[in-house]
Enzyme design. Structure first.
Site, mmCIF file in Angstrom:
data_model
loop_
_atom_site.group_PDB
_atom_site.id
_atom_site.type_symbol
_atom_site.label_atom_id
_atom_site.label_comp_id
_atom_site.label_asym_id
_atom_site.label_seq_id
_atom_site.Cartn_x
_atom_site.Cartn_y
_atom_site.Cartn_z
ATOM 1 N N LYS A 1 -0.914 6.279 -14.519
ATOM 2 C CA LYS A 1 -2.092 6.691 -15.281
ATOM 3 C C LYS A 1 -2.745 7.900 -14.637
ATOM 4 O O LYS A 1 -3.581 7.769 -13.763
ATOM 5 C CB LYS A 1 -3.083 5.541 -15.353
ATOM 6 C CG LYS A 1 -2.573 4.419 -16.196
ATOM 7 C CD LYS A 1 -3.672 3.419 -16.409
ATOM 8 C CE LYS A 1 -3.094 2.150 -16.996
ATOM 9 N NZ LYS A 1 -3.883 1.007 -16.653
ATOM 10 N N ASP B 1 3.748 2.141 -11.563
ATOM 11 C CA ASP B 1 2.632 3.067 -11.721
ATOM 12 C C ASP B 1 2.587 4.069 -10.583
ATOM 13 O O ASP B 1 3.437 4.109 -9.710
ATOM 14 C CB ASP B 1 1.301 2.367 -12.016
ATOM 15 C CG ASP B 1 0.944 1.255 -11.068
ATOM 16 O OD1 ASP B 1 0.273 0.321 -11.516
ATOM 17 O OD2 ASP B 1 1.339 1.320 -9.891
ATOM 18 N N GLY C 1 0.955 -1.083 -7.457
ATOM 19 C CA GLY C 1 0.502 -0.792 -6.089
ATOM 20 C C GLY C 1 -0.304 -1.957 -5.513
ATOM 21 O O GLY C 1 -1.024 -2.642 -6.234
ATOM 22 N N GLY C 2 -0.155 -2.186 -4.214
ATOM 23 C CA GLY C 2 -0.944 -3.221 -3.540
ATOM 24 C C GLY C 2 -0.605 -4.603 -4.050
ATOM 25 O O GLY C 2 0.565 -4.974 -4.144
ATOM 26 N N ASP C 3 -1.627 -5.355 -4.392
ATOM 27 C CA ASP C 3 -1.442 -6.678 -4.992
ATOM 28 C C ASP C 3 -1.643 -6.543 -6.508
ATOM 29 O O ASP C 3 -2.579 -5.859 -6.940
ATOM 30 C CB ASP C 3 -2.478 -7.657 -4.412
ATOM 31 C CG ASP C 3 -2.273 -9.044 -4.972
ATOM 32 O OD1 ASP C 3 -1.520 -9.820 -4.353
ATOM 33 O OD2 ASP C 3 -2.824 -9.349 -6.058
ATOM 34 N N PRO D 1 0.788 -1.236 0.000
ATOM 35 C CA PRO D 1 0.000 0.000 0.000
ATOM 36 C C PRO D 1 0.819 1.284 0.000
ATOM 37 O O PRO D 1 0.261 2.375 -0.155
ATOM 38 C CB PRO D 1 -0.817 -0.112 1.295
ATOM 39 C CG PRO D 1 -0.027 -1.007 2.180
ATOM 40 C CD PRO D 1 0.699 -1.962 1.282
ATOM 41 N N MET E 1 -11.339 2.670 -5.445
ATOM 42 C CA MET E 1 -11.623 3.615 -6.529
ATOM 43 C C MET E 1 -13.050 4.148 -6.431
ATOM 44 O O MET E 1 -13.713 4.342 -7.448
ATOM 45 C CB MET E 1 -11.393 2.947 -7.899
ATOM 46 C CG MET E 1 -9.933 2.590 -8.134
ATOM 47 S SD MET E 1 -9.644 1.765 -9.694
ATOM 48 C CE MET E 1 -10.005 0.073 -9.251
HETATM 49 N N1 SAH Z 1 -3.795 -3.246 -6.696
HETATM 50 C C1 SAH Z 1 -4.125 -2.230 -5.738
HETATM 51 C C2 SAH Z 1 -5.408 -1.500 -6.107
HETATM 52 C C3 SAH Z 1 -5.314 -0.712 -7.393
HETATM 53 S S1 SAH Z 1 -6.739 0.222 -7.714
HETATM 54 C C4 SAH Z 1 -4.219 -2.867 -4.341
HETATM 55 O O1 SAH Z 1 -4.246 -4.094 -4.227
HETATM 56 O O2 SAH Z 1 -4.224 -2.119 -3.361
HETATM 57 C C5 SAH Z 1 -6.341 1.758 -6.972
HETATM 58 C C6 SAH Z 1 -7.172 1.996 -5.732
HETATM 59 O O3 SAH Z 1 -6.617 1.294 -4.636
HETATM 60 C C7 SAH Z 1 -7.249 3.422 -5.251
HETATM 61 O O4 SAH Z 1 -8.203 4.176 -5.964
HETATM 62 C C8 SAH Z 1 -7.642 3.238 -3.803
HETATM 63 O O5 SAH Z 1 -9.016 2.917 -3.692
HETATM 64 C C9 SAH Z 1 -6.860 1.997 -3.448
HETATM 65 N N2 SAH Z 1 -5.557 2.306 -2.824
HETATM 66 C C10 SAH Z 1 -4.354 1.938 -3.271
HETATM 67 N N3 SAH Z 1 -3.379 2.311 -2.401
HETATM 68 C C11 SAH Z 1 -4.006 2.910 -1.371
HETATM 69 C C12 SAH Z 1 -3.560 3.501 -0.135
HETATM 70 N N4 SAH Z 1 -2.284 3.541 0.215
HETATM 71 N N5 SAH Z 1 -4.509 4.014 0.690
HETATM 72 C C13 SAH Z 1 -5.808 3.972 0.382
HETATM 73 N N6 SAH Z 1 -6.283 3.431 -0.768
HETATM 74 C C14 SAH Z 1 -5.396 2.913 -1.631
#
Ligand code: SAH
Length: 244
Positions: free
Chosen positions: A55, A33, A85-87, A10, A166
């Site tokens: 993007k 990204d 970002g994230g997974d 995150p 999102m």
């Molecule tokens: N693959 C990512 C999500 C991508 S979509 C995951 O697993 O986290 C992008 C959305 O993820 C953002 O619009 C928001 O809703 C969320 N997001 C990603 N990073 C975040 C963070 N640090 N804090 C809060 N929301 C986050």
């Protein structure tokens, strides 16, 4: 000649997997990204080529362009890291990239990451499931493929937790649909902005107040009884780290 689709977590670099950190140090090129945290990017070796394909609406690289870029890079470099970002497979379009690469005959390896869908509620002290309070969690995006709106009315269920990614721009519509679907106006809601980053902020309230929350993206919306819980887990963990 391999592409690694790597989850960056995150934002906080401490929440990367060890494998992700090793790959960032060893990569020839890193394609990342917008939502990847600055501290994560600091782990990339100085000589490594970095390409930001973030993007930003209006100036966006199309997904097809990114797929093409990854295919081309894999023909010139041994270790290409696509950092997301994230997974990588939670709304990151990682599945599409993996498909495009494997169709082009390229070796694809996927490294899971901690998704904001789970990390953001947890860092706000909200357990997404809690015995007797919520027996499940539904992770959903408010941004479906253009033309097909997500039907939140059908997702209204007081016994489970709803985690929306999102969804900030559409929070008024999400709340209205969930109300029409039968959720109570007083259902607890929390919005977690910039989870795990220095700017992390949590706004709490009720479903009928969500439309008026002063919040900005990136943020995760949590709807359900558990959103009223604040366990202070982050403090507990910080205390443990500080005293050990
Ligand atoms: N693959 C990512 C999500 C991508 S979509 C995951 O697993 O986290 C992008 C959305 O993820 C953002 O619009 C928001 O809703 C969320 N997001 C990603 N990073 C975040 C963070 N640090 N804090 C809060 N929301 C986050």
């Amino acid at each position: 000649m391999s592409v690694y689709l790597v989850g960056a977590g995150p934002g906080d670099a401490d929440l990367l997997t060890l494998r992700a950190a090793q790959l960032l140090a060893a990569a020839d090129v890193v394609v990342h990204d917008r939502l990847v945290g600055a501290r994560v990017l600091e782990l990339i070796a100085p000589h490594t080529l970095r390409i930001d394909v973030g993007k930003i609406p209006g100036t966006s690289n199309s997904q097809a362009d990114i797929n093409e870029l990854l295919i081309e890079l894999s023909q010139h470099y041994d270790t290409v890291v696509r950092l997301k970002g994230g997974d990588p497979f939670v709304f990151g379009r990682g599945g599409e990239e993996a498909l495009a690469l494997s169709r082009a005959g390229i070796d694809v390896h996927v490294v899971p990451g901690i998704s904001s869908a789970f990390a953001a509620p947890l860092l706000a002290g909200i357990p997404v499931t809690h015995r007797g309070t919520s027996h499940g969690v539904c992770v959903v995006t408010a941004m479906a493929k253009s033309g097909s709106a997500v039907n939140f009315e059908r997702l209204a269920n007081p016994d489970i937790t709803l985690v929306v990614l999102m969804g900030v721009a559409q929070r008024a519509s999400i709340a209205a649909q969930l109300r029409r679907g039968g959720l109570d106006a007083a259902t607890p809601v929390a919005v977690i902005e910039c989870a795990s980053m220095d700017e992390q902020r949590v706004v709490r309230g009720r479903l009928d107040e969500l439309a008026d929350f002063d919040v900005a993206s990136p943020a995760v919306i949590v709807v359900g009884r558990v959103a009223a819980i604040e366990l202070g887990l982050a403090d507990v963990v910080e205390d443990l780290v500080a005293t050990s």
